[in-house]
Design a protein around this motif. Structure first.
Motif, PDB file in Angstrom:
ATOM      1  N   UNK A 154     -55.169   6.097  28.054  1.00  0.00           N
ATOM      2  CA  UNK A 154     -56.054   6.298  26.896  1.00  0.00           C
ATOM      3  C   UNK A 154     -56.960   5.064  26.766  1.00  0.00           C
ATOM      4  N   UNK A 155     -58.002   5.203  25.955  1.00  0.00           N
ATOM      5  CA  UNK A 155     -58.966   4.115  25.816  1.00  0.00           C
ATOM      6  C   UNK A 155     -58.320   2.931  25.118  1.00  0.00           C
ATOM      7  N   UNK A 156     -58.386   1.784  25.777  1.00  0.00           N
ATOM      8  CA  UNK A 156     -57.849   0.538  25.241  1.00  0.00           C
ATOM      9  C   UNK A 156     -58.976  -0.314  24.650  1.00  0.00           C
ATOM     10  N   UNK A 157     -60.140  -0.299  25.316  1.00  0.00           N
ATOM     11  CA  UNK A 157     -61.269  -1.107  24.891  1.00  0.00           C
ATOM     12  C   UNK A 157     -62.549  -0.400  25.322  1.00  0.00           C
TER      13      UNK A 157
ATOM     14  N   UNK B 125     -71.236  10.264  10.714  1.00  0.00           N
ATOM     15  CA  UNK B 125     -72.077   9.119  11.089  1.00  0.00           C
ATOM     16  C   UNK B 125     -71.292   7.873  11.478  1.00  0.00           C
ATOM     17  N   UNK B 126     -69.995   7.821  11.169  1.00  0.00           N
ATOM     18  CA  UNK B 126     -69.194   6.636  11.461  1.00  0.00           C
ATOM     19  C   UNK B 126     -68.323   6.773  12.702  1.00  0.00           C
ATOM     20  N   UNK B 127     -68.327   7.927  13.325  1.00  0.00           N
ATOM     21  CA  UNK B 127     -67.522   8.171  14.523  1.00  0.00           C
ATOM     22  C   UNK B 127     -68.398   7.929  15.745  1.00  0.00           C
ATOM     23  N   UNK B 128     -68.163   6.801  16.454  1.00  0.00           N
ATOM     24  CA  UNK B 128     -69.043   6.431  17.563  1.00  0.00           C
ATOM     25  C   UNK B 128     -68.444   6.594  18.943  1.00  0.00           C
ATOM     26  N   UNK B 129     -67.138   6.623  19.041  1.00  0.00           N
ATOM     27  CA  UNK B 129     -66.477   6.789  20.330  1.00  0.00           C
ATOM     28  C   UNK B 129     -65.504   7.959  20.213  1.00  0.00           C
ATOM     29  N   UNK B 130     -65.718   8.972  21.038  1.00  0.00           N
ATOM     30  CA  UNK B 130     -64.894  10.176  20.988  1.00  0.00           C
ATOM     31  C   UNK B 130     -64.177  10.322  22.318  1.00  0.00           C
ATOM     32  N   UNK B 131     -62.855  10.225  22.278  1.00  0.00           N
ATOM     33  CA  UNK B 131     -62.008  10.307  23.467  1.00  0.00           C
ATOM     34  C   UNK B 131     -61.528  11.750  23.589  1.00  0.00           C
ATOM     35  N   UNK B 132     -61.986  12.436  24.632  1.00  0.00           N
ATOM     36  CA  UNK B 132     -61.661  13.855  24.820  1.00  0.00           C
ATOM     37  C   UNK B 132     -60.729  13.987  26.011  1.00  0.00           C
ATOM     38  N   UNK B 133     -59.505  14.474  25.763  1.00  0.00           N
ATOM     39  CA  UNK B 133     -58.540  14.730  26.843  1.00  0.00           C
ATOM     40  C   UNK B 133     -58.422  16.223  27.030  1.00  0.00           C
ATOM     41  N   UNK B 134     -58.450  16.656  28.280  1.00  0.00           N
ATOM     42  CA  UNK B 134     -58.265  18.072  28.570  1.00  0.00           C
ATOM     43  C   UNK B 134     -57.270  18.259  29.677  1.00  0.00           C
TER      44      UNK B 134
END
Length: 155
Positions: free
Chosen positions: A40-43, A146-155
């Motif tokens: 998952x995204x760490x940084x 407007x405050x959600x800038x990074x969206x991690x999508x797992x499929x």
């Protein structure tokens, strides 16, 4: 009178929706990355290369949350070029051109303790999609939150 007010409100909502869709920008990175399927995204962050005039999304994936005696911790740092983004230095704004030819602001430099970082503007997000470890990235404007800038999508 209620019908007239409701009709005007509906027309205004439709007009605003059409306007926001017309100026929406979607930039798909030509780069692909690979990481562990369980990572998952760490940084994450944006990097501007002034010499090459290129904005890049840099994402580090880690499997440390899934560490076990059989799975050793591993990080993958991936870079995704975002072609078409320009920087207006006097205005301190990164922008992209919409399909309608409109200049759409997406980010700006923000001063921090020892330098500056790139901060996305409200409504702009990076979609990082991971499908069984294969990673692709898109920059999208017109996001509802407007405050959600990074969206991690797992499929």
């Amino acid at each position: 009178m209620k019908i007239l007010t409701a009709s005007v409100a509906a027309l205004l909502a439709i007009a605003l929706t059409c306007r926001s869709q017309a100026s929406q920008v979607v930039i798909t990175s030509p780069n692909q990355g690979e990481t562990h399927a369980s990572a998952s995204i760490e940084n994450r962050g944006l990097h501007w290369n002034a010499r090459d005039q290129r904005l890049t999304a840099v994402i580090t994936y880690s499997n440390k949350n899934y560490e076990s005696p059989l799975v050793h911790p591993h990080d993958d740092t991936l870079a995704f070029a975002l072609p078409g983004v320009r920087y207006d230095q006097p205005g301190n704004v990164f922008y992209a051109m919409s399909k309608g030819g409109q200049r759409t602001p997406i980010a700006k430099f923000k001063p921090v303790l020892f330098g500056k970082k790139i901060q996305m503007l409200p409504g702009t997000a990076i979609h990082a999609q991971q499908l069984h470890g294969d990673v692709s990235v898109k920059l999208v404007t017109g996001e509802p939150d407007p405050n959600l800038h990074w969206i991690d999508i797992h499929q």
